[in-house]
Design a protein around this motif. Structure first.
Motif, PDB file in Angstrom:
ATOM      1  N   HIS A   1       2.249   6.617 -14.359  1.00 11.27           N
ATOM      2  CA  HIS A   1       1.492   7.050 -13.193  1.00 11.27           C
ATOM      3  C   HIS A   1       2.414   7.828 -12.263  1.00 11.27           C
ATOM      4  O   HIS A   1       3.549   7.413 -12.045  1.00 11.27           O
ATOM      5  CB  HIS A   1       0.918   5.816 -12.472  1.00 11.27           C
ATOM      6  CG  HIS A   1       0.108   6.168 -11.266  1.00 11.27           C
ATOM      7  ND1 HIS A   1       0.602   6.083  -9.989  1.00 11.27           N
ATOM      8  CD2 HIS A   1      -1.161   6.618 -11.153  1.00 11.27           C
ATOM      9  CE1 HIS A   1      -0.338   6.466  -9.130  1.00 11.27           C
ATOM     10  NE2 HIS A   1      -1.419   6.785  -9.808  1.00 11.27           N
TER      11      HIS A   1
ATOM     12  N   SER B   1       3.313   9.124  -8.547  1.00  9.34           N
ATOM     13  CA  SER B   1       3.031   8.812  -7.158  1.00  9.34           C
ATOM     14  C   SER B   1       4.071   9.524  -6.308  1.00  9.34           C
ATOM     15  O   SER B   1       5.269   9.329  -6.515  1.00  9.34           O
ATOM     16  CB  SER B   1       3.079   7.294  -6.984  1.00  9.34           C
ATOM     17  OG  SER B   1       3.181   6.958  -5.635  1.00  9.34           O
TER      18      SER B   1
ATOM     19  N   ASP C   1      -5.642   5.151  -7.362  1.00  9.99           N
ATOM     20  CA  ASP C   1      -4.257   4.661  -7.426  1.00  9.99           C
ATOM     21  C   ASP C   1      -4.208   3.166  -7.666  1.00  9.99           C
ATOM     22  O   ASP C   1      -3.462   2.439  -7.025  1.00  9.99           O
ATOM     23  CB  ASP C   1      -3.483   4.997  -6.133  1.00  9.99           C
ATOM     24  CG  ASP C   1      -2.904   6.393  -6.211  1.00  9.99           C
ATOM     25  OD1 ASP C   1      -3.088   7.036  -7.270  1.00  9.99           O
ATOM     26  OD2 ASP C   1      -2.270   6.839  -5.259  1.00  9.99           O
TER      27      ASP C   1
ATOM     28  N   ASN D   1       0.370   1.121  -4.657  1.00  9.10           N
ATOM     29  CA  ASN D   1       1.252   1.339  -3.508  1.00  9.10           C
ATOM     30  C   ASN D   1       1.636   0.033  -2.816  1.00  9.10           C
ATOM     31  O   ASN D   1       2.704  -0.079  -2.236  1.00  9.10           O
ATOM     32  CB  ASN D   1       0.584   2.293  -2.514  1.00  9.10           C
ATOM     33  CG  ASN D   1       0.209   3.594  -3.201  1.00  9.10           C
ATOM     34  OD1 ASN D   1       0.978   4.111  -4.008  1.00  9.10           O
ATOM     35  ND2 ASN D   1      -0.978   4.112  -2.922  1.00  9.10           N
TER      36      ASN D   1
END
Length: 611
Positions: free
Chosen positions: A331, A333, A382, A399
């Motif tokens: 992923h 970010s 996310d 996050n």
């Protein structure tokens, strides 16, 4: 067509731990590396930078202990069948020098004499619990006797005259003189299993540590008891390991009371107590003092670098997987790539590609899955969407880095596969059931299927759900509102479907099956066959599309990884022997030229592919 494949990084497995069983860590006489075992592997890790690691995979049974010869040129490793392999450390190939079977059961500890010529081996056995022999011929140089139960630990004094000491489950230690090594007397000071015995580097003393929480110090030459550490008891819990300082004046001890203590041996008092935590997985089962590094191993498998100046906070903790990895995904970010991998014991690890070179990694806080993580994907919000053998789907905010107690969906049956798409949709394939979820809620269930569903994917646009079955067909459903409608359309493939995926732009669907075939179907053209790909010698089990939508990678039970080109079935790139002795359980792309693979050997490897 020229291409190149290079192994960029290897993110390694942690030690395999068992509650109440001491873990022996081998130190490098040159001070650069340390050794531990997991499964059938011996892991050689750089002590300054644990990201640098090497794996030895030649044992046929579970390896239990590995020790460097004092010369530093060879390593002796012992396994659960009683076999000892002595192999070269200087070459990348780790050529086998000698192989012996000195005892008939599990090897628990190994010790070398300082001239690297004799080896003592102890453990479990039928007729004897230990042996001591010449390293190059295997001929005996004495006998290890005097115990009525398995021997946990052995050490040899590193200067002449040689002495040998053992520690056993029969609550005793034994003292030997030699060579040839002869039994002298029994040490009867402990009241519980004796887990560890270690001579000081200068040969002046040796220490025994036991499950009764006591450490006794003996004279290295005569075997007479000199003192005990910490008065009545050294630790509140059982002690699993001790390791001496290079100058022989101090030692560290690792205990089940979740602490490591640093002792001044002369005074018999603890200088520092390192508190490692409160959880049961914070029990300390192994330790090593090498140069300036003080290392301990927790029951969780985590490797802690202890800080004398700040005993409650290790300098660093090396985390990762200690069980086989089942799935992984990548992923991005804030411009950085992170690898999320899920393992057999429910642990999910976060590995930042920036910090890969330092071996730094992380995991989610809080309570996560309690059983094998079968599949991990990311969605538009996310979130990490994971399905597990504990019959749940979890949505975890990437996050926040912590598990949410509320975002858990309990399934009626065990989920095998999960897929996420636009508009908050996700699709879970369970045993005998296909479930459509929207915004983390079940909205539609397909029961009583006339086929066994194996894997499901949603088209990136969220319009179609494809479910691959054990009947050798892919069944297509259209997503209408919150329902799945069977349009009666199926795609025939060669055998039971093992994995499939839509390309990122939604143009193609790739399917792999048990008949060793990979096939790509053109979505816009009514799922007509675009191409078929052959090359695996055994069934392929994992598949991932490259971000360029022109290549995809498959990994199989034949331990091969192939990178295929959609438009040309002959343009294939083979990555041989990706994970020695283990098939690739999952793969993912970081970018168009970087592939990461994970395997049951619990290591993650990063490959650079140039077309």
């Amino acid at each position: 067509m020229p291409y190149a494949i290079t192994l960029l990084n290897n993110f390694c497995i942690l030690p395999q731990m068992e509650r109440g069983v001491a873990k022996v860590i081998g130190g490098d006489p040159k001070g650069n590396n340390f050794l531990y075992t997991n499964g059938k592997c011996v892991i050689i890790r750089n002590i300054e930078n644990p990201a640098i690691a090497d794996i030895y995979t030649e044992h046929a049974h579970q390896v239990t202990v590995a020790k460097y010869a004092p010369s530093g040129f060879y390593i002796a490793s012992g396994d659960a069948s009683g076999k000892i392999r002595i192999w070269d450390t200087t070459q990348k190939e780790h050529l086998l020098k000698y192989e012996y079977t000195p005892i008939s059961g599990k090897v628990k500890d190994i010790a070398w004499t300082e001239d690297s010529k004799r080896i003592a081996v102890v453990g479990d056995g039928r007729e004897k619990f230990g042996a001591v022999f010449l390293w190059d011929s295997g001929s005996s140089v004495g006998e290890v006797s005097g115990h009525s139960k398995l021997i946990n630990s052995v050490d040899i004094r590193q200067k002449r005259p040689y002495r040998l000491a053992t520690a056993s489950d029969d609550t005793c230690g034994s003292f030997f003189e030699g060579p040839p090594f002869k039994f002298k007397f029994t040490l009867r000071d402990h009241s519980q299993f004796v887990n560890c015995v270690r001579f000081s580097p200068d040969g002046g003393r040796f220490a025994t540590a036991s499950a009764d929480g006591q450490i006794f110090i003996y004279d290295g030459a005569t075997g007479e008891r000199v003192s005990s550490l910490g008065g009545e008891k050294a630790h509140k819990g059982g002690i699993y390991a001790v390791s001496w300082s290079p100058d022989s004046s101090q030692l560290i001890s690792a205990s089940g009371d979740k602490t490591v203590k640093l002792w001044d041996v002369g005074a018999g008092t603890a200088v520092t107590t390192f508190n490692m935590g409160t959880d049961v997985t914070d029990q300390q089962l192994g330790c090593l003092w090498q140069k300036d590094h003080l290392i301990s191993i927790s029951l969780s498998g985590y490797i802690n670098y202890l800080d004398k100046n700040n005993p409650d906070r290790p300098i660093r903790t090396v985390k990762g997987h200690s069980k086989s990895i089942q799935c992984l995904t990548v992923h991005k970010s804030e411009g950085r790539s992170y690898i999320y991998s899920g393992s057999h014991d429910g642990h999910i690890n976060i590995l930042s590609l920036i910090k890969w070179s330092t071996g730094e990694n992380d995991c989610f806080s809080g309570k996560g899955h309690s059983n094998q993580v079968s599949k991990v994907v990311t969605d538009e919000a996310d979130e990490l969407v994971t399905c597990s053998m504990d019959d749940t789907l979890r949505y975890t905010n990437i996050n926040k880095k912590e598990y949410s107690a509320s975002d858990v969906v309990k399934m009626d049956f065990q989920p095998k596969s999960v897929s996420a798409a636009a508009r908050g949709l996700s699709l879970a394939v369970c045993i005998g059931q296909v479930v459509l979820l929207k915004d983390k809620k079940k909205v539609f269930t397909l029961d009583n299927l006339d086929y066994e569903a194996e894997v499901g994917v949603i088209h990136p646009g969220g319009t179609t759900a494809a479910v691959g079955g054990a009947d050798g067909k892919v069944h297509l459903y259209s997503v209408q509102g919150n329902t799945l409608k069977d349009e009666g359309q199926t795609i025939e493939v060669k055998g039971p479907v093992t994995d499939m995926a839509y390309s990122n732009d939604g143009a193609y669907l790739a399917v792999i099956d048990e008949k060793k075939t990979a096939a790509v179907f053109d979505v816009a053209d009514g799922y007509s066959v675009k191409n078929e790909f052959y090359g695996h010698h055994a069934k392929p089990v994992s598949l991932a599309w490259s971000p360029d939508n022109e290549h995809f990678a498959t990994g199989g039970m034949d331990m091969m990884v192939f990178v295929w080109t959609v438009g040309d079935a002959d343009k294939r790139i083979k990555v041989p022997d990706t994970h020695r002795l283990h098939h690739v359980s999952s793969l993912a792309w970081v970018d168009e030229h970087t592939l990461v693979t994970a395997s049951h050997d619990a290591s993650i490897k990063q490959w650079t592919i140039k077309y």
